[in-house]
Design a protein around this motif. Sequence first.
Motif, PDB file in Angstrom:
ATOM      1  N   PRO A  17       0.809  -1.223   0.000  1.00 38.90           N
ATOM      2  CA  PRO A  17       0.000   0.000   0.000  1.00 38.90           C
ATOM      3  C   PRO A  17       0.843   1.275   0.000  1.00 38.90           C
ATOM      4  O   PRO A  17       0.500   2.262  -0.659  1.00 38.90           O
ATOM      5  N   VAL A  18       1.964   1.255   0.756  1.00 41.25           N
ATOM      6  CA  VAL A  18       2.836   2.428   0.826  1.00 41.25           C
ATOM      7  C   VAL A  18       3.483   2.695  -0.530  1.00 41.25           C
ATOM      8  O   VAL A  18       3.499   3.835  -1.020  1.00 41.25           O
ATOM      9  N   VAL A  19       4.011   1.650  -1.150  1.00 39.51           N
ATOM     10  CA  VAL A  19       4.643   1.790  -2.460  1.00 39.51           C
ATOM     11  C   VAL A  19       3.621   2.259  -3.499  1.00 39.51           C
ATOM     12  O   VAL A  19       3.890   3.142  -4.321  1.00 39.51           O
ATOM     13  N   SER A  20       2.428   1.685  -3.440  1.00 36.02           N
ATOM     14  CA  SER A  20       1.372   2.069  -4.382  1.00 36.02           C
ATOM     15  C   SER A  20       1.012   3.534  -4.221  1.00 36.02           C
ATOM     16  O   SER A  20       0.826   4.256  -5.203  1.00 36.02           O
ATOM     17  N   LEU A  21       0.922   3.984  -2.973  1.00 37.65           N
ATOM     18  CA  LEU A  21       0.596   5.389  -2.710  1.00 37.65           C
ATOM     19  C   LEU A  21       1.689   6.311  -3.249  1.00 37.65           C
ATOM     20  O   LEU A  21       1.391   7.345  -3.867  1.00 37.65           O
ATOM     21  N   VAL A  22       2.943   5.935  -3.038  1.00 37.01           N
ATOM     22  CA  VAL A  22       4.060   6.747  -3.531  1.00 37.01           C
ATOM     23  C   VAL A  22       4.033   6.830  -5.054  1.00 37.01           C
ATOM     24  O   VAL A  22       4.217   7.907  -5.640  1.00 37.01           O
ATOM     25  N   VAL A  23       3.786   5.699  -5.706  1.00 28.66           N
ATOM     26  CA  VAL A  23       3.735   5.682  -7.169  1.00 28.66           C
ATOM     27  C   VAL A  23       2.597   6.574  -7.671  1.00 28.66           C
ATOM     28  O   VAL A  23       2.765   7.352  -8.608  1.00 28.66           O
ATOM     29  N   ILE A  24       1.435   6.466  -7.045  1.00 24.67           N
ATOM     30  CA  ILE A  24       0.283   7.278  -7.452  1.00 24.67           C
ATOM     31  C   ILE A  24       0.585   8.767  -7.288  1.00 24.67           C
ATOM     32  O   ILE A  24       0.277   9.581  -8.159  1.00 24.67           O
ATOM     33  N   VAL A  25       1.218   9.136  -6.169  1.00 32.13           N
ATOM     34  CA  VAL A  25       1.556  10.546  -5.918  1.00 32.13           C
ATOM     35  C   VAL A  25       2.560  11.049  -6.936  1.00 32.13           C
ATOM     36  O   VAL A  25       2.412  12.149  -7.492  1.00 32.13           O
ATOM     37  N   VAL A  26       3.594  10.271  -7.218  1.00 28.65           N
ATOM     38  CA  VAL A  26       4.630  10.679  -8.169  1.00 28.65           C
ATOM     39  C   VAL A  26       4.053  10.843  -9.571  1.00 28.65           C
ATOM     40  O   VAL A  26       4.298  11.853 -10.251  1.00 28.65           O
ATOM     41  N   VAL A  27       3.274   9.852 -10.011  1.00 32.29           N
ATOM     42  CA  VAL A  27       2.670   9.925 -11.349  1.00 32.29           C
ATOM     43  C   VAL A  27       1.689  11.089 -11.425  1.00 32.29           C
ATOM     44  O   VAL A  27       1.685  11.852 -12.403  1.00 32.29           O
ATOM     45  N   GLY A  28       0.868  11.248 -10.389  1.00 38.05           N
ATOM     46  CA  GLY A  28      -0.096  12.344 -10.388  1.00 38.05           C
ATOM     47  C   GLY A  28       0.579  13.696 -10.412  1.00 38.05           C
ATOM     48  O   GLY A  28       0.160  14.604 -11.146  1.00 38.05           O
ATOM     49  N   LEU A  29       1.647  13.867  -9.635  1.00 39.30           N
ATOM     50  CA  LEU A  29       2.380  15.128  -9.606  1.00 39.30           C
ATOM     51  C   LEU A  29       3.043  15.419 -10.944  1.00 39.30           C
ATOM     52  O   LEU A  29       3.029  16.558 -11.426  1.00 39.30           O
ATOM     53  N   SER A  30       3.612  14.386 -11.561  1.00 39.50           N
ATOM     54  CA  SER A  30       4.287  14.578 -12.844  1.00 39.50           C
ATOM     55  C   SER A  30       3.297  15.001 -13.932  1.00 39.50           C
ATOM     56  O   SER A  30       3.581  15.889 -14.745  1.00 39.50           O
ATOM     57  N   ILE A  31       2.110  14.389 -13.933  1.00 37.74           N
ATOM     58  CA  ILE A  31       1.075  14.755 -14.909  1.00 37.74           C
ATOM     59  C   ILE A  31       0.587  16.178 -14.651  1.00 37.74           C
ATOM     60  O   ILE A  31       0.383  16.961 -15.581  1.00 37.74           O
ATOM     61  N   TRP A  32       0.423  16.536 -13.388  1.00 37.19           N
ATOM     62  CA  TRP A  32      -0.021  17.893 -13.041  1.00 37.19           C
ATOM     63  C   TRP A  32       0.987  18.944 -13.494  1.00 37.19           C
ATOM     64  O   TRP A  32       0.607  20.012 -13.995  1.00 37.19           O
ATOM     65  N   LEU A  33       2.262  18.657 -13.340  1.00 33.95           N
ATOM     66  CA  LEU A  33       3.301  19.596 -13.772  1.00 33.95           C
ATOM     67  C   LEU A  33       3.210  19.844 -15.274  1.00 33.95           C
ATOM     68  O   LEU A  33       3.254  20.993 -15.735  1.00 33.95           O
ATOM     69  N   VAL A  34       3.081  18.769 -16.055  1.00 38.39           N
ATOM     70  CA  VAL A  34       2.989  18.917 -17.503  1.00 38.39           C
ATOM     71  C   VAL A  34       1.719  19.657 -17.887  1.00 38.39           C
ATOM     72  O   VAL A  34       1.733  20.552 -18.744  1.00 38.39           O
ATOM     73  N   TYR A  35       0.609  19.296 -17.260  1.00 41.88           N
ATOM     74  CA  TYR A  35      -0.672  19.953 -17.547  1.00 41.88           C
ATOM     75  C   TYR A  35      -0.577  21.450 -17.282  1.00 41.88           C
ATOM     76  O   TYR A  35      -1.089  22.270 -18.061  1.00 41.88           O
TER      77      TYR A  35
END
Length: 230
Positions: A17-35
């Motif tokens: 769950p911790v790793v999954s949360l970190v991956v989701i946060v990283v991917v979400g942040l990266s997409i937000w930056l590009v957007y």
Amino acid sequence: MAKIKKVIKSLFKLVVPVVSLVVIVVVGLSIWLVYTVARPLPTQNILTPDKYARLSSRAAQITEESWSNKDGSQAHGWLLRGAESAPAVILYHRYGTNRSHLLNLGVKINESTNYTVLMPDLRSHGSTAEGFCTFGGCDAKDAATAVDFLLNLRTPTGISLIQKKVGIYGIELGSLYALAAAGEKPEVTALALDSVPENSEQLLEQVVDQRFPFMSTVTGKLAGLGTRFY
């Protein structure tokens, strides 16, 4: 053995769950930056043709023009017509600015050469607010339609306004537009490029670093990751 399996299973349930949360946060942040950076902040014209007309009679001849890109979106630019059958020049500004930053240069070129000068707003910049910037990817294809727009210009007597010779000046993101047009349109016979990024990814990282200077080395790399999902 059973105890070891039980410990491993417990650790797995704890870590996943911790790793999954970190991956989701990283991917979400990266997409937000590009957007976020793909839609530049609105800018005001630092100078307009009507104000510049007080200093130059040529500026008073500038007209507001629009034309369709290949995807159906509308491009907008200032046009300063030159002598009949003379070459033409397109001026492309950098990311985060607008066509007004090159107005003075455009007028001076027209005054000294009598060439036709087109000063467009890049996609998602200035008056061309629709769409989003792809940092010299898909949006750079708009440059070819700008060349076609110039080639289709006619004088009042129906003669082609310009020769089939077009030069393009581009700064930073604008230089990627210039290169895209040169690769597609044989009528582009001259290029003048300033602050040319190595590629779209490098430009994206630079823009993110400038927009979000806190931990810029990290945010730039995250934005590069975000392009894979965006």
